[in-house]
Enzyme design. Structure first.
Site, PDB file in Angstrom:
ATOM      1  N   ARG A 120      -4.315   7.721  -2.375  1.00  0.00           N
ATOM      2  CA  ARG A 120      -3.037   7.087  -2.094  1.00  0.00           C
ATOM      3  C   ARG A 120      -2.024   7.727  -3.043  1.00  0.00           C
ATOM      4  O   ARG A 120      -2.370   8.104  -4.167  1.00  0.00           O
ATOM      5  CB  ARG A 120      -3.093   5.583  -2.322  1.00  0.00           C
ATOM      6  CG  ARG A 120      -4.115   4.862  -1.442  1.00  0.00           C
ATOM      7  CD  ARG A 120      -4.162   3.375  -1.777  1.00  0.00           C
ATOM      8  NE  ARG A 120      -5.114   2.654  -0.912  1.00  0.00           N
ATOM      9  CZ  ARG A 120      -6.384   2.427  -1.233  1.00  0.00           C
ATOM     10  NH1 ARG A 120      -6.867   2.867  -2.391  1.00  0.00           N
ATOM     11  NH2 ARG A 120      -7.175   1.776  -0.402  1.00  0.00           N
ATOM     12  N   LYS A 161      -6.664  -0.126  -5.030  1.00  0.00           N
ATOM     13  CA  LYS A 161      -6.192  -1.482  -4.743  1.00  0.00           C
ATOM     14  C   LYS A 161      -7.128  -2.510  -5.373  1.00  0.00           C
ATOM     15  O   LYS A 161      -8.338  -2.331  -5.378  1.00  0.00           O
ATOM     16  CB  LYS A 161      -6.117  -1.704  -3.226  1.00  0.00           C
ATOM     17  CG  LYS A 161      -4.948  -0.990  -2.557  1.00  0.00           C
ATOM     18  CD  LYS A 161      -4.843  -1.373  -1.094  1.00  0.00           C
ATOM     19  CE  LYS A 161      -3.620  -0.756  -0.442  1.00  0.00           C
ATOM     20  NZ  LYS A 161      -3.496  -1.128   0.992  1.00  0.00           N
ATOM     21  N   HIS A 166       1.048   9.771   2.901  1.00  0.00           N
ATOM     22  CA  HIS A 166      -0.047   9.072   3.571  1.00  0.00           C
ATOM     23  C   HIS A 166      -0.614   9.897   4.722  1.00  0.00           C
ATOM     24  O   HIS A 166      -1.786   9.750   5.078  1.00  0.00           O
ATOM     25  CB  HIS A 166       0.422   7.708   4.068  1.00  0.00           C
ATOM     26  CG  HIS A 166      -0.613   6.634   3.888  1.00  0.00           C
ATOM     27  ND1 HIS A 166      -1.089   6.247   2.653  1.00  0.00           N
ATOM     28  CD2 HIS A 166      -1.286   5.881   4.789  1.00  0.00           C
ATOM     29  CE1 HIS A 166      -2.000   5.302   2.799  1.00  0.00           C
ATOM     30  NE2 HIS A 166      -2.142   5.063   4.082  1.00  0.00           N
ATOM     31  N   ARG A 208      -3.378  11.866   3.399  1.00  0.00           N
ATOM     32  CA  ARG A 208      -4.579  11.025   3.265  1.00  0.00           C
ATOM     33  C   ARG A 208      -5.268  10.872   4.610  1.00  0.00           C
ATOM     34  O   ARG A 208      -6.489  10.966   4.721  1.00  0.00           O
ATOM     35  CB  ARG A 208      -4.175   9.666   2.693  1.00  0.00           C
ATOM     36  CG  ARG A 208      -5.300   8.665   2.480  1.00  0.00           C
ATOM     37  CD  ARG A 208      -4.733   7.499   1.665  1.00  0.00           C
ATOM     38  NE  ARG A 208      -5.441   6.246   1.897  1.00  0.00           N
ATOM     39  CZ  ARG A 208      -6.494   5.841   1.185  1.00  0.00           C
ATOM     40  NH1 ARG A 208      -6.984   6.616   0.235  1.00  0.00           N
ATOM     41  NH2 ARG A 208      -7.058   4.679   1.437  1.00  0.00           N
ATOM     42  N   HIS A 233     -11.762   2.204   0.752  1.00  0.00           N
ATOM     43  CA  HIS A 233     -11.618   1.106   1.708  1.00  0.00           C
ATOM     44  C   HIS A 233     -12.598  -0.016   1.372  1.00  0.00           C
ATOM     45  O   HIS A 233     -13.723   0.239   0.936  1.00  0.00           O
ATOM     46  CB  HIS A 233     -11.884   1.596   3.135  1.00  0.00           C
ATOM     47  CG  HIS A 233     -10.756   2.379   3.709  1.00  0.00           C
ATOM     48  ND1 HIS A 233     -10.879   3.161   4.838  1.00  0.00           N
ATOM     49  CD2 HIS A 233      -9.469   2.500   3.315  1.00  0.00           C
ATOM     50  CE1 HIS A 233      -9.722   3.730   5.112  1.00  0.00           C
ATOM     51  NE2 HIS A 233      -8.845   3.348   4.212  1.00  0.00           N
ATOM     52  N   TYR A 257     -10.276   6.424  12.000  1.00  0.00           N
ATOM     53  CA  TYR A 257     -10.337   7.878  11.935  1.00  0.00           C
ATOM     54  C   TYR A 257     -11.376   8.446  12.895  1.00  0.00           C
ATOM     55  O   TYR A 257     -11.265   9.604  13.319  1.00  0.00           O
ATOM     56  CB  TYR A 257     -10.620   8.331  10.496  1.00  0.00           C
ATOM     57  CG  TYR A 257      -9.519   7.919   9.556  1.00  0.00           C
ATOM     58  CD1 TYR A 257      -8.259   8.496   9.636  1.00  0.00           C
ATOM     59  CD2 TYR A 257      -9.728   6.922   8.605  1.00  0.00           C
ATOM     60  CE1 TYR A 257      -7.239   8.102   8.793  1.00  0.00           C
ATOM     61  CE2 TYR A 257      -8.710   6.525   7.756  1.00  0.00           C
ATOM     62  CZ  TYR A 257      -7.473   7.117   7.855  1.00  0.00           C
ATOM     63  OH  TYR A 257      -6.455   6.717   7.026  1.00  0.00           O
TER      64      TYR A 257
END
Length: 299
Positions: A150, A174, A244, A247, A270, A279
Site C-alpha cells: 500500500r 492495516k 494502488h 498494487r 489481506h 484478482y
C-alpha cells in the site's frame, strides 16, 4: 415510541457511545430521514416504531429505487436501517427486529484497474536514474510493484527498514499487523541507486524516511500519487492511474504467472482470501480476452 424519536435516540447513541465518524452519522441520518419520508408518502402517517412490520420494510428498497437511487446507495440505506432496528432491539425499544428480512440489492464488484507487464516496463524505462528525484520516483514505483505495498506502507518506511541483503522488507499494515514481504532484484537495485543520490535532497535537516521530497521531508501520499500518475500518463490505457494500480498489477501478474492465491494474499496483507479473490477474476477475464483475440473459432 414515535419513529422519529427512536431515530434521534439511535443517532445520539452513535455519536456519544459509539463515537462514529461525522460521515457515518450523516449517512445514517439521511437514510433514516428517507425511511420516515417513505412512511409518510406510502402510508400517510408517522408510525410508532412498534407498528412497523417486516412487510412494510421490504417495500423500502423498491421505493428508493423508484426515487432513482443506485444499487450501491440503496444497499447503504438498507444497512443503516438494519443497524437502527438492531439498536432498538438491543435497547428494549422493540421485542423483535422487523428489518432483518429487508432485501439488499447485490452490487457488481468492479474489477480494479491494472497495468500490462510491458506497460510497467515502459514506465520504468522512462526515468533518468542519474537524477535524484527521478531515481526516487523509479525506486518508489519499483518497490510498490515488486512487493504489492500500500502507498502508506511504502511511505512509512525508514532507511533502516531496507536491507538489500535480506531481499525483503518489514512493513506495518492495516490494524498494526506486521508482515515481511519479498523485494525483487530490480526494486533492490532501484532503491540502492536512489539511496546513493538521496543526500542531494536532504537539505539542512536530517530525515530517517526512505522516500523524501526535494526539500528533505518525508514524502506524503498526495505527493506519491502525483508521482505515479505523472509516470503512468502516456504509457498505459488503464483508466485509473495511482499507486494502488501498481498494487493491483503486482497481484494480477503474480496470479497470471502461476502464484498460489494464499501466498499472494499474505504478501498483500489481506485479512482473508475472499478479499484476494477479485484478482482471480481479473486473470480469468484476461485469459478470455486473449482467447478471443487469438483463437480462430472464438467467435
Amino acid at each position: 415510541m414515535e419513529l422519529s424519536i427512536a431515530v434521534e435516540r439511535f443517532l445520539d447513541y452513535c455519536f456519544y457511545e459509539k463515537d462514529y465518524s461525522a460521515q457515518t452519522l450523516k449517512s445514517y441520518k439521511l437514510a433514516l430521514k428517507q425511511l420516515i419520508d417513505f412512511y409518510r408518502e406510502e402510508f400517510g402517517a408517522k408510525p410508532r416504531i412498534d407498528e412497523i412490520c417486516s412487510d412494510d420494510l421490504r417495500v423500502f428498497p423498491g421505493w428508493l429505487h423508484d426515487k432513482g437511487l443506485a444499487k450501491k446507495s440503496i444497499k447503504q440505506k438498507v444497512s443503516a436501517v438494519k443497524a437502527f432496528f438492531k439498536f432498538c432491539v438491543k435497547k428494549d425499544i422493540l421485542e423483535s427486529n422487523s428489518a432483518s428480512t429487508i432485501p439488499s440489492p447485490k452490487t457488481e464488484k468492479k474489477l480494479p484497474s491494472y497495468l500490462m507487464e510491458d506497460e510497467v516496463a515502459n514506465i520504468l524505462n522512462n526515468f533518468d536514474l542519474n537524477d535524484p528525484l527521478q531515481s526516487r520516483d523509479a525506486a518508489l514505483i519499483e518497490l510498490i510493484y515488486s512487493s504489492g505495498l500500500r502507498v502508506s506502507e511504502a511511505l512509512s518506511l525508514d532507511i533502516v527498514d531496507f536491507n538489500p541483503g535480506d531481499a525483503a522488507v518489514r512493513v506495518i499494515g492495516k490494524g498494526g499487523k506486521e508482515r515481511i514481504v519479498p523485494v525483487g532484484k530490480k526494486a533492490i537495485d532501484a532503491i540502492t541507486n536512489y539511496l546513493r543520490q538521496r543526500s542531494k535532497l536532504l537539505g539542512d535537516f536530517p530525515e530517517n524516511a526512505l522516500f523524501i521530497t526535494k526539500r528533505g521531508n518525508r514524502l506524503c501520499p498526495v505527493g506519491a500519487y502525483n508521482v505515479v500518475k505523472k509516470a503512468m500518463e502516456g504509457f498505459t490505457t488503464a483508466k485509473q492511474k495511482s499507486p494502488h494500480v501498481l498494487r493491483h498489477s503486482f497481484a494480477t501478474h503474480l496470479l497470471d504467472n502461476g502464484a498460489d492465491i494464499k501466498s499472494v494474499s499474505e504478501m498483500l496483507g489481506h485479512a482473508s482470501l475472499s478479499t484476494t479473490q477479485i484478482y482471480t477474476h481479473i486473470s480469468v477475464e484476461h485469459l478470455k480476452k486473449q482467447y478471443k483475440q487469438a483463437h480462430p473459432k472464438s467467435e
